[in-house]
Design a protein around this motif. Structure first.
Motif, PDB file in Angstrom:
ATOM      1  N   GLN A 264       0.823  -1.207   0.000  1.00 38.51           N
ATOM      2  CA  GLN A 264       0.000   0.000   0.000  1.00 38.51           C
ATOM      3  C   GLN A 264       0.858   1.258   0.000  1.00 38.51           C
ATOM      4  O   GLN A 264       0.563   2.228  -0.705  1.00 38.51           O
ATOM      5  CB  GLN A 264      -0.940   0.011   1.210  1.00 38.51           C
ATOM      6  CG  GLN A 264      -1.885   1.206   1.233  1.00 38.51           C
ATOM      7  CD  GLN A 264      -2.979   1.061   2.267  1.00 38.51           C
ATOM      8  OE1 GLN A 264      -3.478  -0.038   2.509  1.00 38.51           O
ATOM      9  NE2 GLN A 264      -3.373   2.164   2.890  1.00 38.51           N
ATOM     10  N   THR A 268       1.465   3.577  -3.424  1.00 35.20           N
ATOM     11  CA  THR A 268       1.033   4.967  -3.263  1.00 35.20           C
ATOM     12  C   THR A 268       2.174   5.923  -3.578  1.00 35.20           C
ATOM     13  O   THR A 268       1.982   6.949  -4.245  1.00 35.20           O
ATOM     14  CB  THR A 268       0.516   5.218  -1.837  1.00 35.20           C
ATOM     15  OG1 THR A 268      -0.590   4.352  -1.572  1.00 35.20           O
ATOM     16  CG2 THR A 268       0.068   6.664  -1.672  1.00 35.20           C
ATOM     17  N   SER A 329     -13.249   9.987   0.328  1.00 35.32           N
ATOM     18  CA  SER A 329     -12.322   9.093   1.038  1.00 35.32           C
ATOM     19  C   SER A 329     -12.990   8.462   2.252  1.00 35.32           C
ATOM     20  O   SER A 329     -12.775   7.284   2.565  1.00 35.32           O
ATOM     21  CB  SER A 329     -11.067   9.861   1.461  1.00 35.32           C
ATOM     22  OG  SER A 329     -10.298  10.243   0.349  1.00 35.32           O
ATOM     23  N   LYS A 335      -8.421   5.217  -1.896  1.00 35.93           N
ATOM     24  CA  LYS A 335      -8.037   4.657  -3.190  1.00 35.93           C
ATOM     25  C   LYS A 335      -8.978   5.145  -4.289  1.00 35.93           C
ATOM     26  O   LYS A 335      -8.540   5.491  -5.391  1.00 35.93           O
ATOM     27  CB  LYS A 335      -8.034   3.135  -3.120  1.00 35.93           C
ATOM     28  CG  LYS A 335      -7.726   2.449  -4.445  1.00 35.93           C
ATOM     29  CD  LYS A 335      -7.696   0.934  -4.284  1.00 35.93           C
ATOM     30  CE  LYS A 335      -7.479   0.227  -5.622  1.00 35.93           C
ATOM     31  NZ  LYS A 335      -7.385  -1.249  -5.461  1.00 35.93           N
ATOM     32  N   LEU A 338      -8.133   8.802  -5.078  1.00 39.89           N
ATOM     33  CA  LEU A 338      -6.923   8.918  -5.889  1.00 39.89           C
ATOM     34  C   LEU A 338      -7.209   8.538  -7.335  1.00 39.89           C
ATOM     35  O   LEU A 338      -6.777   9.228  -8.266  1.00 39.89           O
ATOM     36  CB  LEU A 338      -5.822   8.035  -5.306  1.00 39.89           C
ATOM     37  CG  LEU A 338      -4.490   7.998  -6.059  1.00 39.89           C
ATOM     38  CD1 LEU A 338      -3.929   9.394  -6.257  1.00 39.89           C
ATOM     39  CD2 LEU A 338      -3.479   7.123  -5.319  1.00 39.89           C
ATOM     40  N   LEU A 339      -7.941   7.458  -7.546  1.00 34.01           N
ATOM     41  CA  LEU A 339      -8.278   7.015  -8.900  1.00 34.01           C
ATOM     42  C   LEU A 339      -9.119   8.082  -9.605  1.00 34.01           C
ATOM     43  O   LEU A 339      -8.873   8.403 -10.782  1.00 34.01           O
ATOM     44  CB  LEU A 339      -9.033   5.697  -8.849  1.00 34.01           C
ATOM     45  CG  LEU A 339      -9.472   5.111 -10.197  1.00 34.01           C
ATOM     46  CD1 LEU A 339      -8.263   4.810 -11.065  1.00 34.01           C
ATOM     47  CD2 LEU A 339     -10.316   3.853  -9.984  1.00 34.01           C
ATOM     48  N   LEU A 383      -3.863   7.245   2.350  1.00 36.65           N
ATOM     49  CA  LEU A 383      -3.389   5.900   2.026  1.00 36.65           C
ATOM     50  C   LEU A 383      -2.113   5.563   2.797  1.00 36.65           C
ATOM     51  O   LEU A 383      -1.944   4.445   3.287  1.00 36.65           O
ATOM     52  CB  LEU A 383      -3.133   5.795   0.516  1.00 36.65           C
ATOM     53  CG  LEU A 383      -4.383   5.662  -0.362  1.00 36.65           C
ATOM     54  CD1 LEU A 383      -4.046   5.925  -1.816  1.00 36.65           C
ATOM     55  CD2 LEU A 383      -5.001   4.281  -0.198  1.00 36.65           C
ATOM     56  N   THR A 455      -2.759   3.011  -9.241  1.00 37.07           N
ATOM     57  CA  THR A 455      -3.734   3.112  -8.159  1.00 37.07           C
ATOM     58  C   THR A 455      -4.617   1.866  -8.084  1.00 37.07           C
ATOM     59  O   THR A 455      -4.941   1.376  -6.996  1.00 37.07           O
ATOM     60  CB  THR A 455      -4.614   4.358  -8.359  1.00 37.07           C
ATOM     61  OG1 THR A 455      -3.784   5.528  -8.385  1.00 37.07           O
ATOM     62  CG2 THR A 455      -5.633   4.493  -7.240  1.00 37.07           C
ATOM     63  N   ILE A 458      -3.235  -0.844  -5.911  1.00 36.26           N
ATOM     64  CA  ILE A 458      -3.029  -0.632  -4.475  1.00 36.26           C
ATOM     65  C   ILE A 458      -3.961  -1.545  -3.684  1.00 36.26           C
ATOM     66  O   ILE A 458      -5.183  -1.475  -3.841  1.00 36.26           O
ATOM     67  CB  ILE A 458      -3.286   0.835  -4.089  1.00 36.26           C
ATOM     68  CG1 ILE A 458      -2.271   1.752  -4.771  1.00 36.26           C
ATOM     69  CG2 ILE A 458      -3.214   1.019  -2.567  1.00 36.26           C
ATOM     70  CD1 ILE A 458      -2.517   3.236  -4.532  1.00 36.26           C
ATOM     71  N   CYS A 460      -5.906  -1.937  -1.005  1.00 32.61           N
ATOM     72  CA  CYS A 460      -6.500  -1.187   0.106  1.00 32.61           C
ATOM     73  C   CYS A 460      -7.859  -1.768   0.456  1.00 32.61           C
ATOM     74  O   CYS A 460      -8.678  -2.013  -0.435  1.00 32.61           O
ATOM     75  CB  CYS A 460      -6.645   0.284  -0.289  1.00 32.61           C
ATOM     76  SG  CYS A 460      -7.150   1.353   1.053  1.00 32.61           S
ATOM     77  N   ARG A 462     -11.739  -1.992   1.866  1.00 32.88           N
ATOM     78  CA  ARG A 462     -12.906  -1.112   1.815  1.00 32.88           C
ATOM     79  C   ARG A 462     -13.110  -0.467   3.186  1.00 32.88           C
ATOM     80  O   ARG A 462     -12.807  -1.054   4.220  1.00 32.88           O
ATOM     81  CB  ARG A 462     -14.160  -1.901   1.436  1.00 32.88           C
ATOM     82  CG  ARG A 462     -14.127  -2.460   0.022  1.00 32.88           C
ATOM     83  CD  ARG A 462     -15.308  -3.389  -0.197  1.00 32.88           C
ATOM     84  NE  ARG A 462     -16.574  -2.702   0.005  1.00 32.88           N
ATOM     85  CZ  ARG A 462     -17.198  -1.992  -0.946  1.00 32.88           C
ATOM     86  NH1 ARG A 462     -16.642  -1.862  -2.146  1.00 32.88           N
ATOM     87  NH2 ARG A 462     -18.351  -1.400  -0.695  1.00 32.88           N
TER      88      ARG A 462
END
Length: 489
Positions: A264, A268, A329, A335, A338-339, A383, A455, A458, A460, A462
């Motif tokens: 992660q 990132t 977020s 994530k 960021l996407l 992140l 991304t 990554i 990450c 939920r």
């Protein structure tokens, strides 16, 4: 008896103000670059170091400031960062020679640690449900300061003395220090008692980064195949590999590479490099398009002041999207934020290929790209903080900010190379061609798409799966120090 807690909104405002002040140092001297050779009695090539030295010291100082913040308290280091910022501004204001100006500008760059330290301090003082929005605003201050600093500096330079630029920055730095001291009176973190500072690691990282960034930023001037450029790249490779070997073996590393290697964090940081690259492309290309003479066929013939005013809404866009990015977020995870940001940036660059012919359309492009950058920059710290222990928050955020700086430096080199190779001759001038600008914009868009692909990889969880969903922080790392909870109750 503990002091009453300050307003969370006021605390965020103070930290963001400090970050914006530090970020303005990047564009502070841009409006007077053409005058610096005469002002300082030097050549144009030597005068360019006034910009380069600030970027170098900022890159080196940021991870060091983060590490010291984890050890000795973030509030203490926030105030410490304003000292070189203020003293460097004063030195630059009274400078009459290049060496003194370089010292002043180098000290100004050391204030860049205000941004990652401020982000990390928010983890300690903000309630979980407000943390993501606050972090998004603080992270966006890097772009906000750069975008707003350009027109403000151009205005001061055009209608007043160039020295006023530095006197104003000195006053703002002093105000930031006072506000941090008054508004954040309780240390945001107790530090890590008994932990030592890794002087060898700090020296190795500083030397390796200086060599790398010098080679990247000056390679076009010296020649990419010159002995100086190749020597610096070789030095950077050897020093950074040796530094990594040392960091993996020391008990108190400057940067915990094992933590940094977590998927992660690693991915990132990789996305941060590419997003920084993408952001810088538009910052380099749009002002040049605006200022090139109209007779070139693709220039708009505007002044530096107008160019700065066109870029300024980008900073406002970053500020406006920060609350939205924070809410996304909180609900869907950083994530997704960021996407979303990466895809918005890519869309902005795609549109720019067809919207290069007017001030209004270029301003619209700047707003879209900057809005996407605001989403992306707001998600990165969340992140990072979701994957590192609370005792390493500042150092990890400082390293992430460094990754962005490496991306912007690489972008400056690549886009500069493209524009220098794809030129047209008009009279005695050789200027970047329209195809050169389009190629640079295309590269920026492709970089944003690459960041989106990174991304997606990554790993990450939920938000619903995380014990502390609104912060994006795992159960292992989401504990706020007891003394901070008590002081804010």
């Amino acid at each position: 008896m503990s002091k009453p807690a300050v307003s969370h909104t006021l605390g965020v405002a103070v930290l963001a103000f400090g970050g914006i002040v530090a970020a303005t140092m990047q564009t502070l001297v841009v409006p007077i670059l053409g005058e610096l050779p005469e002002i300082l009695g030097t050549s144009a090539s030597n005068a360019s170091w006034v910009v380069t030295v600030t970027l170098l010291t900022a890159a080196v100082a940021t991870p060091i400031a983060g590490r010291l913040g984890d050890q000795h308290g973030k509030r203490r280091m926030l105030i410490a960062c304003t000292i070189p910022l203020c003293s460097g501004s004063v030195l630059a204001a009274v400078a009459t020679s290049l060496p003194l100006m370089l010292v002043g500008r180098g000290l100004q760059g050391m204030g860049a640690g205000l941004v990652p330290l401020g982000i990390s301090a928010m983890r300690d003082i903000m309630p979980p449900e407000k943390l993501n929005t606050a972090v998004a605003l603080m992270s966006a201050s890097l772009g906000i300061g750069g975008a707003l600093g350009l027109p403000l500096a151009a205005t001061v330079a055009q209608y007043g003395s160039w020295r006023a630029l530095f006197w104003v920055s000195a006053v703002l730095s002093l105000v930031a220090a006072v506000l941090i001291r008054l508004i954040l009176p309780v240390p945001a973190s107790p530090g890590r008692a008994g932990s030592g500072f890794d002087f060898v690691g700090a020296l190795g990282l500083s030397t390796g980064l200086a060599a790398l960034l010098l080679a990247v930023s000056k390679g076009a001037d010296w020649g990419w195949s010159s002995g100086m450029t190749l020597g610096l790249f070789g030095t950077a490779t050897i020093v950074l590999l040796t530094w990594a070997w040392w960091e993996l073996r020391t008990t108190e590393p400057m940067v915990d590479l094992r933590t940094t290697a977590r998927p992660q964090v690693l991915l990132t940081n990789a996305a941060s490099v590419v997003v920084g690259f993408s952001m810088m492309a538009s910052s380099l290309i749009v002002p040049q398009l605006l200022q090139l003479p109209e007779r070139t066929g693709h220039g708009l013939g505007k002044s530096m002041l107008v160019a700065g005013l066109v870029m300024a809404p980008g900073g406002l866009a970053m500020m406006a999207v920060a609350p939205v990015a924070g809410r996304i977020s909180t609900k869907f995870g950083p994530k997704v934020t960021l996407l979303t940001g990466c895809l918005i940036v890519a869309a902005g660059y795609l549109a720019s290929l067809y919207l290069m012919d007017s001030v209004a359309t270029l301003m619209a492009v700047v707003i879209v790209i900057s809005g996407g950058i605001g989403f992306a920059y707001g998600a990165m710290p969340a992140l990072i903080m979701g994957a590192v222990p609370a005792t390493e928050t500042a150092a990890a955020n400082g390293f992430n900010a460094l990754m962005r700086s490496i991306g912007t430096s690489a972008s400056s080199a690549v886009v500069g190379l493209v524009l220098s190779q794809m030129t047209v001759t008009i009279g005695p001038m050789s200027i970047p061609s329209e195809d050169g600008f389009r190629t640079g914009l295309l590269i920026g868009g492709l970089a944003a798409l690459l960041a989106a692909l990174i991304t997606l990889a990554i790993p990450c969880r939920r938000p619903a799966e995380q014990p502390s969903t609104s912060t994006g922080v795992s159960a292992e790392t989401s504990q706020i120090p007891t003394h901070v909870k008590e002081s804010n109750s």
